[in-house]
Scaffold this motif. Structure first.
Motif, PDB file in Angstrom:
ATOM      1  N   ARG A  99       0.815  -1.214   0.000  1.00  0.00           N
ATOM      2  CA  ARG A  99       0.000   0.000   0.000  1.00  0.00           C
ATOM      3  C   ARG A  99       0.852   1.269   0.000  1.00  0.00           C
ATOM      4  NH1 ARG A  99      -4.239   1.538   4.894  1.00  0.00           N
ATOM      5  NH2 ARG A  99      -4.788   3.646   4.141  1.00  0.00           N
ATOM      6  N   LEU A 100       1.909   1.274   0.797  1.00  0.00           N
ATOM      7  CA  LEU A 100       2.713   2.483   0.973  1.00  0.00           C
ATOM      8  C   LEU A 100       3.867   2.585  -0.020  1.00  0.00           C
ATOM      9  CD1 LEU A 100       2.796   2.538   4.849  1.00  0.00           C
ATOM     10  CD2 LEU A 100       1.797   4.295   3.406  1.00  0.00           C
ATOM     11  N   GLY A 101       4.331   1.464  -0.536  1.00  0.00           N
ATOM     12  CA  GLY A 101       5.399   1.494  -1.520  1.00  0.00           C
ATOM     13  C   GLY A 101       6.677   2.104  -0.964  1.00  0.00           C
ATOM     14  N   GLU A 102       7.198   3.108  -1.658  1.00  0.00           N
ATOM     15  CA  GLU A 102       8.454   3.733  -1.262  1.00  0.00           C
ATOM     16  C   GLU A 102       8.341   4.485   0.061  1.00  0.00           C
ATOM     17  OE1 GLU A 102      11.540   3.637  -3.301  1.00  0.00           O
ATOM     18  OE2 GLU A 102      10.256   1.929  -3.801  1.00  0.00           O
ATOM     19  N   ASN A 103       7.133   4.736   0.498  1.00  0.00           N
ATOM     20  CA  ASN A 103       6.926   5.493   1.739  1.00  0.00           C
ATOM     21  C   ASN A 103       6.841   4.587   2.969  1.00  0.00           C
ATOM     22  OD1 ASN A 103       5.318   7.022  -0.611  1.00  0.00           O
ATOM     23  ND2 ASN A 103       6.159   8.527   0.811  1.00  0.00           N
ATOM     24  N   TYR A 104       7.045   3.280   2.772  1.00  0.00           N
ATOM     25  CA  TYR A 104       7.033   2.377   3.922  1.00  0.00           C
ATOM     26  C   TYR A 104       8.447   2.316   4.509  1.00  0.00           C
ATOM     27  CZ  TYR A 104       6.042  -1.587   6.913  1.00  0.00           C
ATOM     28  OH  TYR A 104       5.869  -2.393   8.010  1.00  0.00           O
ATOM     29  N   PRO A 105       8.621   2.712   5.753  1.00  0.00           N
ATOM     30  CA  PRO A 105       9.973   2.814   6.333  1.00  0.00           C
ATOM     31  C   PRO A 105      10.504   1.487   6.851  1.00  0.00           C
ATOM     32  CG  PRO A 105       8.372   3.610   7.910  1.00  0.00           C
ATOM     33  CD  PRO A 105       7.590   3.238   6.681  1.00  0.00           C
ATOM     34  N   ASP A 106      10.747   0.547   5.936  1.00  0.00           N
ATOM     35  CA  ASP A 106      11.304  -0.737   6.338  1.00  0.00           C
ATOM     36  C   ASP A 106      12.830  -0.662   6.341  1.00  0.00           C
ATOM     37  OD1 ASP A 106      11.876  -0.621   3.681  1.00  0.00           O
ATOM     38  OD2 ASP A 106      10.494  -2.204   3.076  1.00  0.00           O
ATOM     39  N   GLU A 107      13.462  -1.825   6.397  1.00  0.00           N
ATOM     40  CA  GLU A 107      14.921  -1.839   6.483  1.00  0.00           C
ATOM     41  C   GLU A 107      15.576  -1.315   5.199  1.00  0.00           C
ATOM     42  OE1 GLU A 107      13.247  -5.642   4.993  1.00  0.00           O
ATOM     43  OE2 GLU A 107      12.960  -4.398   6.790  1.00  0.00           O
ATOM     44  N   GLU A 108      14.844  -1.284   4.086  1.00  0.00           N
ATOM     45  CA  GLU A 108      15.391  -0.762   2.837  1.00  0.00           C
ATOM     46  C   GLU A 108      15.121   0.734   2.656  1.00  0.00           C
ATOM     47  OE1 GLU A 108      13.849  -3.126  -0.310  1.00  0.00           O
ATOM     48  OE2 GLU A 108      14.749  -4.991   0.427  1.00  0.00           O
ATOM     49  N   TRP A 109      14.410   1.303   3.606  1.00  0.00           N
ATOM     50  CA  TRP A 109      14.102   2.749   3.551  1.00  0.00           C
ATOM     51  C   TRP A 109      15.327   3.495   4.053  1.00  0.00           C
ATOM     52  CZ3 TRP A 109      12.549   6.563   7.444  1.00  0.00           C
ATOM     53  CH2 TRP A 109      11.918   7.669   6.913  1.00  0.00           C
ATOM     54  N   ALA A 110      16.248   3.761   3.145  1.00  0.00           N
ATOM     55  CA  ALA A 110      17.523   4.385   3.506  1.00  0.00           C
ATOM     56  C   ALA A 110      18.048   5.147   2.300  1.00  0.00           C
ATOM     57  CB  ALA A 110      18.537   3.323   3.942  1.00  0.00           C
ATOM     58  N   GLY A 111      19.068   5.981   2.545  1.00  0.00           N
ATOM     59  CA  GLY A 111      19.688   6.725   1.464  1.00  0.00           C
ATOM     60  C   GLY A 111      18.710   7.620   0.736  1.00  0.00           C
ATOM     61  N   GLN A 112      18.790   7.596  -0.592  1.00  0.00           N
ATOM     62  CA  GLN A 112      17.935   8.458  -1.397  1.00  0.00           C
ATOM     63  C   GLN A 112      16.463   8.118  -1.224  1.00  0.00           C
ATOM     64  OE1 GLN A 112      19.860  11.118  -2.057  1.00  0.00           O
ATOM     65  NE2 GLN A 112      18.905  11.212  -4.067  1.00  0.00           N
ATOM     66  N   ARG A 113      16.154   6.832  -1.098  1.00  0.00           N
ATOM     67  CA  ARG A 113      14.754   6.459  -0.933  1.00  0.00           C
ATOM     68  C   ARG A 113      14.191   7.080   0.339  1.00  0.00           C
ATOM     69  NH1 ARG A 113      12.268   0.482   0.497  1.00  0.00           N
ATOM     70  NH2 ARG A 113      10.313   1.328   1.333  1.00  0.00           N
ATOM     71  N   ARG A 114      14.956   7.060   1.397  1.00  0.00           N
ATOM     72  CA  ARG A 114      14.509   7.651   2.662  1.00  0.00           C
ATOM     73  C   ARG A 114      14.312   9.156   2.512  1.00  0.00           C
ATOM     74  NH1 ARG A 114      16.688  10.196   7.174  1.00  0.00           N
ATOM     75  NH2 ARG A 114      15.788   9.550   9.173  1.00  0.00           N
ATOM     76  N   GLU A 115      15.285   9.826   1.899  1.00  0.00           N
ATOM     77  CA  GLU A 115      15.219  11.282   1.801  1.00  0.00           C
ATOM     78  C   GLU A 115      14.108  11.760   0.885  1.00  0.00           C
ATOM     79  OE1 GLU A 115      16.754  13.504   3.505  1.00  0.00           O
ATOM     80  OE2 GLU A 115      18.067  12.143   4.611  1.00  0.00           O
ATOM     81  N   LEU A 116      13.793  11.005  -0.139  1.00  0.00           N
ATOM     82  CA  LEU A 116      12.828  11.459  -1.139  1.00  0.00           C
ATOM     83  C   LEU A 116      11.392  11.081  -0.822  1.00  0.00           C
ATOM     84  CD1 LEU A 116      14.820  10.735  -4.424  1.00  0.00           C
ATOM     85  CD2 LEU A 116      14.539  12.906  -3.233  1.00  0.00           C
ATOM     86  N   ASN A 117      11.164  10.285   0.211  1.00  0.00           N
ATOM     87  CA  ASN A 117       9.812   9.800   0.497  1.00  0.00           C
ATOM     88  C   ASN A 117       9.506   9.907   1.985  1.00  0.00           C
ATOM     89  OD1 ASN A 117       9.056   8.409  -2.257  1.00  0.00           O
ATOM     90  ND2 ASN A 117      11.132   7.721  -1.771  1.00  0.00           N
ATOM     91  N   ALA A 118       8.622  10.826   2.339  1.00  0.00           N
ATOM     92  CA  ALA A 118       8.191  10.927   3.731  1.00  0.00           C
ATOM     93  C   ALA A 118       7.447   9.658   4.116  1.00  0.00           C
ATOM     94  CB  ALA A 118       7.298  12.147   3.920  1.00  0.00           C
TER      95      ALA A 118
END
Length: 888
Positions: free
Chosen positions: A670-689
């Motif tokens: 449901r959340l896609g790139e906005n889901y703060p899992d263990e892969e939510w880091a680097g550019q993905r973290r910064e670009l997606n609240a």
């Protein structure tokens, strides 16, 4: 101000006051009469051409009035003053950010015949100061008052000059000025103040700005600040106000924090502590409303962080907040979302009213206008005030762009670009209409959420477009209904409007949907945290299981050994007990005691003591063995219990983890790139609240639009009173107020206007003109954009007038320098202030950065390698970027 305006801060303010002498206004650019709509032109006069008052026609085709001419004598380039000061001071430093534009040595105002209007002459404070430096004088705070004396001296010179010209023609009036008289006057001024020695600055160029003024304007005194800094008088006013203020203003107090008062221990570097950003972007902290962008376009992590900080932390109180933004897109996202959050919050409070008129107190503010008519403004209750928002831009062009970014349909996402409507027709008319052939979604405005206001003329134009119905050019009938017509139609029942009950119902339904979806995000986070906790618990149990087996084996082995030790200890006790009893049986009698002279008794005592000690030791050892056995049996039982319970617990955890993993899989999908899992880091973290999806973003956008509809329904529901009250407020906005009208009445009128138009976009000059008399913290929000370009002394009025101030700028931007470094350093030293407060190092952005709680450190790559604390950057930069020369 007690506790704030101490000696050091007085020196800082005096230093800034002195700098304004070197900060003239820029000359108007050339403009033809056609470009000025036939009412204004700006020319650079040349000897081969006649002067404007010799050629411009009179009043044919115009409203009653006359021409007025602003004459700029001795026009020079600002960069030339900079270069000349650099040369005479021996400063070898070359700056790329030298000032642009042109100024003049002296300015005066002539009437339509070319005659001097008394008391209209202005001496250039910048050239006056440059002339003094050229003659070896050292700048000091006393120069400000001495320039006032020079200005008075200019008046005397011109009066004497005009008397001589009048005597030359033996008339009641001096003749109209011509090229010779203007040049002669210029030479006198340049010689009087020692400017004639600098060839680059003692130019004889003449620029004339001719304006058609109506009869009322013709009777008014010309603006005395058309040549020098407009902020010098404003700075004087602020200093005088600070001397008498009874309580400190939070934003201004933070801004003027002394170097020794800075507390670095309270700073949070987001580069080193990303968890601090995560903690402030939890779903519980998400504002209910957001700007209706495309639902798939979620903000970046830092954009959401800054928005949450503004609406969750700053909004409930007061203070100063800095934002470090390079890109216009970053600024637009944050500005729009802060606006949306404030509008939704005010709508939430309005929706609690059973009738819209309950938003007002019983107090009404009244006065008579210039025609003697009674004007009345309603007083909003305190809980509906404090949402007033003013965006201060660097120029009229950027103010227009900012307004377009708020009102234009292109600022909305596709789902709402055509349908959104908050007085869209009025906003489009003010914007300039939709161009022929353009689609509705690509042209025009969607809502009257922002007004670009500036000087008196611009505000009068806004009043005419916003308030009064516009006739059809063809038949003279009403062709475009504006706000007055809307309110009258609602008041008279000619136009239908939604009931207040239904308006509240619609808003509450949209609000409940956001609350439900937000709770789902809170639950999704709980599931993620529960999964993390259970995974850790499972890991610990799986690690513990073999340990328990080994411990049980060891305890069993030790129990066996202890059992054997118990038997030996028990046997030892039996043996020592027998020995002890045997010793007692051979105790000597009295006769033996006498015959052995006591020797037998002494021998027996020794044997008895040994036997008794051995018995006691055996009993103690036996007791210890029994206790150790008991301990081992207890330990064995506990380990067995742990072993028995471990298996079902692992089974339960496994089952719960299976369920949680299924929920996490759904949430991740449901959340896609906005889901703060263990892969939510680097550019993905910064670009997606985190914790945002299209459904929630859609609901939050719909809530904002519902809040705008509720505001419109509020106006329709109070139309009976708003016809008069809002009309009076619009007059106040236009500057149509009696002289010396009480500040509380002006403030109440503006608060009512902001209820209808939530945002005003203006320049710093426009802010001072509109809100200069607002009183301390009388305005809800002030947002200073492009603050890196603004000299630090030019926002003091803003900082005093607003309860909450947000400073947005590029902390790494190159700043314009008005004075060479050596001259600036000398002035700062003469005033006793540190480099912290001196441009170009000091700007509005830099002074807000230094007191920011959340931020990061930028390091210059120059020889000094100086590190600077800056407000939180909206754009993510790598560690290398934070240390490069551009960042510095």
């Amino acid at each position: 101000m007690p506790g704030l305006l101490d000696d050091e801060r007085r020196r800082i303010l005096a230093f800034w006051r002195l700098l304004e002498l070197f900060s003239p206004q820029s000359m108007p650019e050339p403009m033809s009469l056609a470009d000025g709509s036939g009412n204004e032109q700006v020319i650079e006069w040349t000897p081969s051409n006649p002067l404007p008052w010799e050629t411009l026609s009179s009043s044919r085709g115009r409203a009653p009035g006359a021409w007025r001419h602003l004459v700029f004598l001795g026009v020079y380039r600002f960069k030339d003053t900079y270069d000349w000061l650099r040369k005479i001071s021996g400063d070898e430093t070359e700056h790329t950010g030298r000032p642009a534009g042109r100024g003049a040595c002296v300015g005066l105002v002539l009437d339509e015949d070319g005659r001097f209007i008394p008391d209209s002459a202005v001496l250039s404070s910048a050239l006056w100061a440059v002339g003094r430096i050229a003659h070896g004088q050292r700048p000091g705070v006393e120069w400000v008052d001495e320039f006032g004396a020079a200005q008075a001296r200019l008046g005397e010179i011109i009066n004497s000059f005009e008397r001589a010209r009048r005597a030359s023609v033996e008339g009641e009036l001096p003749p109209p000025h011509d090229a010779d008289s203007l040049r002669e006057l210029l030479r006198i001024v340049q010689k009087t103040w020692g400017i004639e020695g600098a060839r680059e600055l003692s130019m004889d160029r003449i620029v004339v700005r001719s304006q058609w003024v109506d009869d009322q304007q013709g009777r008014e005194t010309p603006d005395p600040d058309f040549l020098n800094s407009r902020f010098r008088a404003e700075l004087d006013d602020v200093i005088a106000e600070l001397e008498t203020d009874e309580r400190p203003v939070a934003a201004l107090r933070a801004y003027l924090t002394r170097d020794e008062e800075l507390d670095g221990s309270g700073r949070v570097d987001i580069a080193d502590h990303p968890d601090a950003v995560d903690a402030l972007t939890l779903p519980e902290r998400l504002p209910a409303g957001r700007w209706p962008r495309d639902p798939e376009q979620s903000p970046t992590l830092r954009q959401q962080f800054v928005t949450n900080r503004a609406l969750d932390d700053l909004a409930p109180g007061q203070g100063l907040m800095g934002i470090n933004a390079r890109a216009d897109a970053d600024r637009a996202v944050v500005l729009r979302d802060i606006l949306a959050g404030n509008i939704v919050e005010r709508a939430r409070r309005l929706a609690s009213l059973s009738h819209p008129m309950e938003a007002f107190t019983a107090e009404e503010h009244g006065w008579k206008d210039a025609k003697g008519f009674q004007r009345v403004v309603l007083q909003l209750r305190e809980e509906f005030c404090g949402f007033e928002t003013v965006v201060i831009s660097d120029s009229d062009e950027t103010a227009a762009k900012c307004t377009e970014e708020l009102t234009g349909r292109r600022s909305l996402g596709r789902p709402w670009r055509e349908s959104a409507d908050y007085f869209a027709d009025i906003a489009t008319a003010i914007r300039g209409g939709e161009a022929a052939g353009e689609d509705r979604e690509d042209a025009g405005a969607w809502g009257m959420v922002a007004a670009r206001l500036g000087d008196r003329e611009a505000r009068e134009a806004f009043r005419a477009e916003y308030w009064f119905d516009q006739p059809d050019p063809g038949d003279g009938e009403t062709g475009s209904v504006r706000m007055l017509g809307r309110l009258r139609d609602w008041r008279d029942g000619k136009a239908s409007h939604q009931s207040w009950w239904l308006a509240r119902h619609d808003f509450h339904q949209a609000e409940k949907k956001v609350e439900r979806l937000t709770r789902a995000m809170v639950e999704a986070r709980r599931v993620m945290l529960s999964h993390e906790e259970l995974v850790e618990r499972e890991r610990l149990l799986l690690e513990r299981a073999p340990e328990v087996d080994r411990e049980i084996t060891a305890v069993e082995s030790e129990m066996t050994a202890t059992g054997e030790a118990e038997e030996r200890a028990r046997q030892k006790v039996a043996e020592t007990t027998t020995e002890h009893y045997r010793t007692l049986a051979f105790k000597p009698g009295a006769t033996e005691f006498v015959f052995t002279l006591g020797n037998s008794a002494r021998e027996w005592r020794k044997q008895h003591d040994v036997a008794a000690a051995e018995l006691h030791e055996a009993e103690q050892e036996y007791q210890r063995t029994l206790e150790r056995g008991e301990e081992l049996r207890d330990r064995f039982e506990k380990l067995r219990m742990e072993q028995v319970e471990m298996e079902p617990e692992l089974e339960s955890i496994g089952a719960e983890l299976d369920q949680l993993r299924r929920e996490i899989k759904r949430n991740r999908r449901r959340l896609g790139e906005n889901y703060p899992d263990e892969e939510w880091a680097g550019q993905r973290r910064e670009l997606n609240a985190p914790w945002l999806d299209a459904e929630l973003e859609t609901a939050r956008s719909e809530l904002f639009l519902a809040a705008m509809r509720l505001h419109e329904d509020f106006l329709s529901g109070t139309a009976v009173r708003m016809v008069g009250a809002l009309g009076t407020a619009v007059d106040v906005v236009a500057g149509r107020v009696p002289e010396n009208l009480e500040p509380e009445k002006i403030r109440a009128a503006w608060q009512l206007f902001f209820l209808a138009v939530p945002v005003v976009v203006t320049t710093r000059e426009g802010f001072s003109e509109m809100f200069g008399e607002f009183g301390p913290e009388g305005l809800g929000w002030a947002i200073v954009d492009e603050a890196d370009r603004v000299a630090p002394q030019r926002v003091l009025k803003v900082l005093r007038a607003a309860r909450r101030v947000i400073i947005i700028g590029d902390s790494a931007g190159r700043r314009t320098v008005t004075l060479p470094g050596g001259v600036m350093a000398g002035i700062a030293a003469a005033c006793g202030v540190s480099a912290t407060w001196a441009p170009p190092r000091a700007s509005v952005q830099s002074l807000s950065d230094r007191v920011a709680r959340f931020g990061t450190t930028l390091t210059c790559s120059d020889e000094d390698g100086e590190s600077t604390w800056v407000s939180i950057p909206l754009a993510h930069r790598s560690a290398e970027a934070r240390n490069d020369g551009e960042a510095g």
